[in-house]
Write a protein that holds these residues in place. Structure first.
Motif, PDB file in Angstrom:
ATOM      1  N   PRO A 156       0.964  -1.383  -0.011  1.00  0.00           N
ATOM      2  CA  PRO A 156       0.242  -0.002  -0.376  1.00  0.00           C
ATOM      3  C   PRO A 156       1.041   1.530   0.324  1.00  0.00           C
ATOM      4  O   PRO A 156       0.315   2.316  -0.861  1.00  0.00           O
ATOM      5  CB  PRO A 156      -0.672   0.167   1.205  1.00  0.00           C
ATOM      6  N   THR A 157       1.786   1.349   0.386  1.00  0.00           N
ATOM      7  CA  THR A 157       2.243   2.914   0.815  1.00  0.00           C
ATOM      8  C   THR A 157       3.577   2.302  -0.153  1.00  0.00           C
ATOM      9  O   THR A 157       3.898   4.128  -0.973  1.00  0.00           O
ATOM     10  CB  THR A 157       3.947   2.685   2.055  1.00  0.00           C
ATOM     11  N   HIS A 158       3.822   1.431  -1.213  1.00  0.00           N
ATOM     12  CA  HIS A 158       4.608   1.679  -2.215  1.00  0.00           C
ATOM     13  C   HIS A 158       3.301   2.292  -3.244  1.00  0.00           C
ATOM     14  O   HIS A 158       4.036   3.226  -4.336  1.00  0.00           O
ATOM     15  CB  HIS A 158       5.103   0.592  -2.896  1.00  0.00           C
ATOM     16  N   LEU A 159       2.350   2.022  -3.421  1.00  0.00           N
ATOM     17  CA  LEU A 159       1.766   2.310  -4.703  1.00  0.00           C
ATOM     18  C   LEU A 159       0.846   3.393  -4.103  1.00  0.00           C
ATOM     19  O   LEU A 159       0.860   4.289  -5.384  1.00  0.00           O
ATOM     20  CB  LEU A 159       0.250   1.144  -4.507  1.00  0.00           C
ATOM     21  N   LEU A 160       1.028   4.066  -2.697  1.00  0.00           N
ATOM     22  CA  LEU A 160       0.535   5.558  -3.444  1.00  0.00           C
ATOM     23  C   LEU A 160       1.218   6.491  -3.462  1.00  0.00           C
ATOM     24  O   LEU A 160       1.161   7.369  -3.732  1.00  0.00           O
ATOM     25  CB  LEU A 160       0.639   5.324  -1.261  1.00  0.00           C
ATOM     26  N   ARG A 161       2.966   6.100  -3.560  1.00  0.00           N
ATOM     27  CA  ARG A 161       4.049   6.852  -3.750  1.00  0.00           C
ATOM     28  C   ARG A 161       4.260   6.822  -5.064  1.00  0.00           C
ATOM     29  O   ARG A 161       4.477   8.235  -5.322  1.00  0.00           O
ATOM     30  CB  ARG A 161       5.250   6.399  -2.984  1.00  0.00           C
ATOM     31  N   VAL A 162       4.219   5.852  -5.350  1.00  0.00           N
ATOM     32  CA  VAL A 162       4.293   5.265  -6.860  1.00  0.00           C
ATOM     33  C   VAL A 162       2.732   6.176  -8.047  1.00  0.00           C
ATOM     34  O   VAL A 162       3.348   6.596  -8.922  1.00  0.00           O
ATOM     35  CB  VAL A 162       4.942   4.186  -7.532  1.00  0.00           C
ATOM     36  N   PHE A 163       2.089   6.452  -7.072  1.00  0.00           N
ATOM     37  CA  PHE A 163       0.609   6.530  -8.112  1.00  0.00           C
ATOM     38  C   PHE A 163       0.868   8.210  -8.015  1.00  0.00           C
ATOM     39  O   PHE A 163       0.179   9.417  -9.168  1.00  0.00           O
ATOM     40  CB  PHE A 163      -0.664   5.930  -6.940  1.00  0.00           C
ATOM     41  N   ARG A 164       1.130   8.811  -6.024  1.00  0.00           N
ATOM     42  CA  ARG A 164       0.512  10.218  -6.007  1.00  0.00           C
ATOM     43  C   ARG A 164       2.223  10.730  -6.854  1.00  0.00           C
ATOM     44  O   ARG A 164       2.374  11.868  -8.012  1.00  0.00           O
ATOM     45  CB  ARG A 164       1.383  10.721  -5.160  1.00  0.00           C
ATOM     46  N   LYS A 165       2.982   9.896  -7.068  1.00  0.00           N
ATOM     47  CA  LYS A 165       4.417  10.530  -8.802  1.00  0.00           C
ATOM     48  C   LYS A 165       4.170   9.922  -9.797  1.00  0.00           C
ATOM     49  O   LYS A 165       4.047  11.703 -10.798  1.00  0.00           O
ATOM     50  CB  LYS A 165       5.454   9.856  -8.440  1.00  0.00           C
ATOM     51  N   ARG A 166       2.939   9.491 -10.310  1.00  0.00           N
ATOM     52  CA  ARG A 166       2.665   9.226 -11.447  1.00  0.00           C
ATOM     53  C   ARG A 166       1.324  10.050 -12.207  1.00  0.00           C
ATOM     54  O   ARG A 166       1.533  10.928 -12.843  1.00  0.00           O
ATOM     55  CB  ARG A 166       2.591   7.992 -11.715  1.00  0.00           C
TER      56      ARG A 166
END
Length: 66
Positions: A41-51
């Motif tokens: 969940p943490t990694h998805l949140l980070r990469v989704f926000r970056k993208r």
């Protein structure tokens, strides 16, 4: 940014984006999205926000408001 059907196969943020759109009436929670796209969940949140510049929850809320 171009999302194609092929990119949805290999791009977890794009798959999460597509899942949110597909279930706009009741979008999956972050834990569910992360499990479906194979990220924490943490990694998805980070990469989704970056993208996309927003979190998955912010994106889902913007769809509901439209």
């Amino acid at each position: 940014m171009s999302l194609t059907p092929a990119s949805l196969d290999v791009d977890p943020p794009a798959r999460a984006w597509a899942l949110i759109i597909a279930h706009a009436d009741a979008p999956p929670r972050l834990n569910e999205l992360a499990a479906k796209v194979g990220l924490s969940p943490t990694h998805l949140l980070r990469v989704f926000r970056k993208r996309f510049g927003v979190t998955p929850a912010e994106y889902a809320q913007s769809l509901r408001l439209q």
